[in-house]
Each structure stands twice: as structure tokens, then as C-alpha cells.
Write a protein that holds these residues in place. Sequence first.
Motif, PDB file in Angstrom:
ATOM      1  N   ARG A 325       0.896  -1.213   0.082  1.00 55.17           N
ATOM      2  CA  ARG A 325       0.022   0.024  -0.001  1.00 55.17           C
ATOM      3  C   ARG A 325       0.716   1.446  -0.060  1.00 55.17           C
ATOM      4  N   PHE A 359      -4.734  -7.624  -1.222  1.00 57.49           N
ATOM      5  CA  PHE A 359      -4.892  -6.234  -2.144  1.00 57.49           C
ATOM      6  C   PHE A 359      -5.580  -6.066  -3.000  1.00 57.49           C
ATOM      7  N   ASP A 362      -8.379  -3.911  -2.296  1.00 60.40           N
ATOM      8  CA  ASP A 362      -8.108  -2.702  -1.834  1.00 60.40           C
ATOM      9  C   ASP A 362      -8.405  -1.603  -2.939  1.00 60.40           C
ATOM     10  N   GLU A 363      -8.664  -0.440  -2.585  1.00 57.54           N
ATOM     11  CA  GLU A 363      -9.070   0.454  -3.743  1.00 57.54           C
ATOM     12  C   GLU A 363      -7.571   1.011  -4.404  1.00 57.54           C
ATOM     13  N   HIS A 365      -5.426  -0.899  -5.299  1.00 59.71           N
ATOM     14  CA  HIS A 365      -5.069  -2.212  -6.477  1.00 59.71           C
ATOM     15  C   HIS A 365      -5.200  -1.520  -7.955  1.00 59.71           C
TER      16      HIS A 365
END
Length: 423
Positions: A325, A359, A362-363, A365
Motif C-alpha cells: 500500500r 490487496f 483494496d482501492e 489495487h
Amino acid sequence: MELTKKQQDILDGKSGETLAKVMETMVRYGELFDADKMVEITSEYNHLVTSFGLKAIAPIYELMDQLIDNGALSKQKFSCDPRPLDKNVPANLIEKLVFNKFMYTKQDDYEEQLKKLGLMDEDAFTCTSYLKEVGNTPKKGDILSWSESSAVVYANSVLGARCNRNSGIIDLMGSVVGYVPHFGLLTDEGRKAKWVVELKTNSLPDAQLFGSAVGMKVVEDVPYIRGLDKYFPDGLDEKAMAYLKDFGAATASNGAVGLYHVENLTPEAVELKDSLIREDAKTYVVDDAELERVYKSYPIIWKKKDAKPKICFIGCPHLSLEQLRDWTRKVDEGLKKNGRRKVAVPTVFTASPGVIKEFENDELHKVLADRGIILSYICPLMYMNNPLCQKVPTITSSNKLRTYTSARYYKDAELLSIITGGK
């Protein structure tokens, strides 16, 4: 070496000829290091370093078949180091030909053998098996039979487990018979520090560079680090563990460190404090000037030293979820600052399959993909074992990859500038 009756019975062949050979192998291994006894492995899972189906290691496949055919399977489920190939990682037709026809020709067959021996699951291929997304996290005091150097030093140091720096196949032998010889980092005396490292930099140093300096200085000895804990006021949180993961990998590859202690941070240092330091311990002071000296000492072995980088690897050892991240955010910010839409150098982020799956929800990505970054489970080191890939100007923030390949090392900030700005 003193053996229990159960251990002696195995050695005498009462559990079969194959298991007797495995026990004899472990006993002989222990005798080389003056082990006094064999101790039982207590971890729930094991971890193997051999994950790659190289054509050249045919004897390993024969050994695996003997173990499987005779029922001498691992007593623990295990994870393995990363797979060597991923079709998503850039490679030209000739490089792919070398990979598939001359190097990793036995990959599929070998993975079938690993499944029969006790592989945890099809996604259990990573050098960071101890991350929660993978599920192979030893407990403090656990006795292990691991050999992957970056995993061994992490398990010993950050988790407080006990494991020697074993060689490949010895890790499997220990798991098959259920015992490892008692010496070195399995003993209280062997875990005491022969060096005190005084960190006196003006800011938190790059983990990989600091680890490299320590590894090259202490070599195989145990260091006790002072001055690092002030940068991690929240203790051994995810940020600290990610830092120590990379620091330890560099100490283990640029030296042969299997255990380090960090004052007020790692579990044994918190519990035992200065009693971990031997009376005859030496001192090594690491300041900004020393780190710069180490950095400038790295050779550039590219044929053309000022060549433009063709590929960048970030994640050796594999990135944690938080690191993935963090790197994505930094690259996104750097590209926006430089007015670029995609990275200037083809860039590969590597992480375990478990971390990648997490992940993907997750935004960030989508941000990573939009910025032209490849996310892979590959082992960069195995990728660069290809003699053709060795010739490609490769950059990295991994001191382990720098040590074992032709890749050129840059500190995190410098590497970020190159891939987001092209300079």
C-alpha cells in the motif's frame, strides 16, 4: 550425541530404512557442529527453500520420489519459497525460451511432489511465510527446521522462535523425521550477542542499507542493536516488523546473520535486555558517514555502467500488505508530481499470493494497475538466474537481490525518483 530411545530406534531402522537414513543425515549434520542432542520440532508448519524446478537438480527429484514412495512424508504441512516464473513479468521470446526449455523444465512435476510431501496449499509459495496472510507464523520459543535465510532471521529475531541457518533439503529432512540437532541458535548461549551496534544516524536509515552494513561487519555473529527503537515509538507494530523484515534480509545476505536483537523492540531484548550481550562483545558505530561509505562501496557490474534501466524489482523479500500500500501511494504521488501517467521504468512489485489476494480488494489495487506496475508472486532472484536476464540493466531497493545478481541497488527515495521521474 545423546539420543532418546525413540530417536535411537528410528536410527536403528525400526521405523523403516528410509526414515533411518533421514535420521542418520540429521545426526551427522548435528555432529559436524558438536550438537549434544536432537530436539523435537514444535512449530505447526515448516518452510522449504527449494521451490524451483531447475533441470540441474535432478538428484532432488529422485530423493523426493524415494521419500514419497516409502511414506516418509513431512510431519508438518509446509510453505515454500516463491515460484521462479510468472508470465506477467516482462521477458522477451528468447528469455522465455531459456526459462521454459532450459531452466525450470521440472516446475510442474516438482510442485506435484511438494503437494504429496505436505505443501500447505497451492498459494503457499513465498519467502515471507510468517506474514498473517500466509498463515505460517511461528510462536516465541518454537523450534523450527527452516533454511530460507531471510525467513530464518525474521523468525529468530522478530518472533523469538529458534532455528539455525540450515541448508536446503536439511529443512525438509528435519520435518520428515521430526527432530533437529541442538546447537547454535537453538541454545541460550548461541543467542547471545557478540556485537553491540550503536545507531547514530540523523534519521531512520534505509532498512536494506543499514542491514547490509551490519551484515558485512558482524558476518555470522549475533548483533545487539541500540538506537533503532526510538524510530518506532509504538513498539513492534506492522511498520516496525516490515522494517525489520528488510533489515534482517540484508544482514542475512550481505553477511550470514541468523539472529539479531533490537533494544526495547524485539521480544528477547525486551525480556532479557543487556544480559543478551556477551562480556567480550565488540562495538560497531553506524552513522550517516558509515552508511554512505557502505553505499559507495557497492560495485556496479553492468556492462555499460550508465545504461538506462530496463526493469525494476521491489519486494525481495516479498512485500507486506502495508508495504504494498505504501509503495503504491508513493509511486502515485511521485508520478503526479512529475506529470507522468505511468512509471518510467517497467516495475514489478512482488508479494506472496496471500498478500496479493488481500490487496486486490483494496482501492489502491486499481491505482497500481493504472500506473503501469506489475504485481507478481515471482522470486526476482530466480528470474535473474536466467543468464540473459542477468545482462538486462535491472534496478532494485533489495540488497539481497543486489548481492546475488547483477541488479543495481538504490535507496528507496532514489529508486522512487527513477521510476516516477525517469532520472
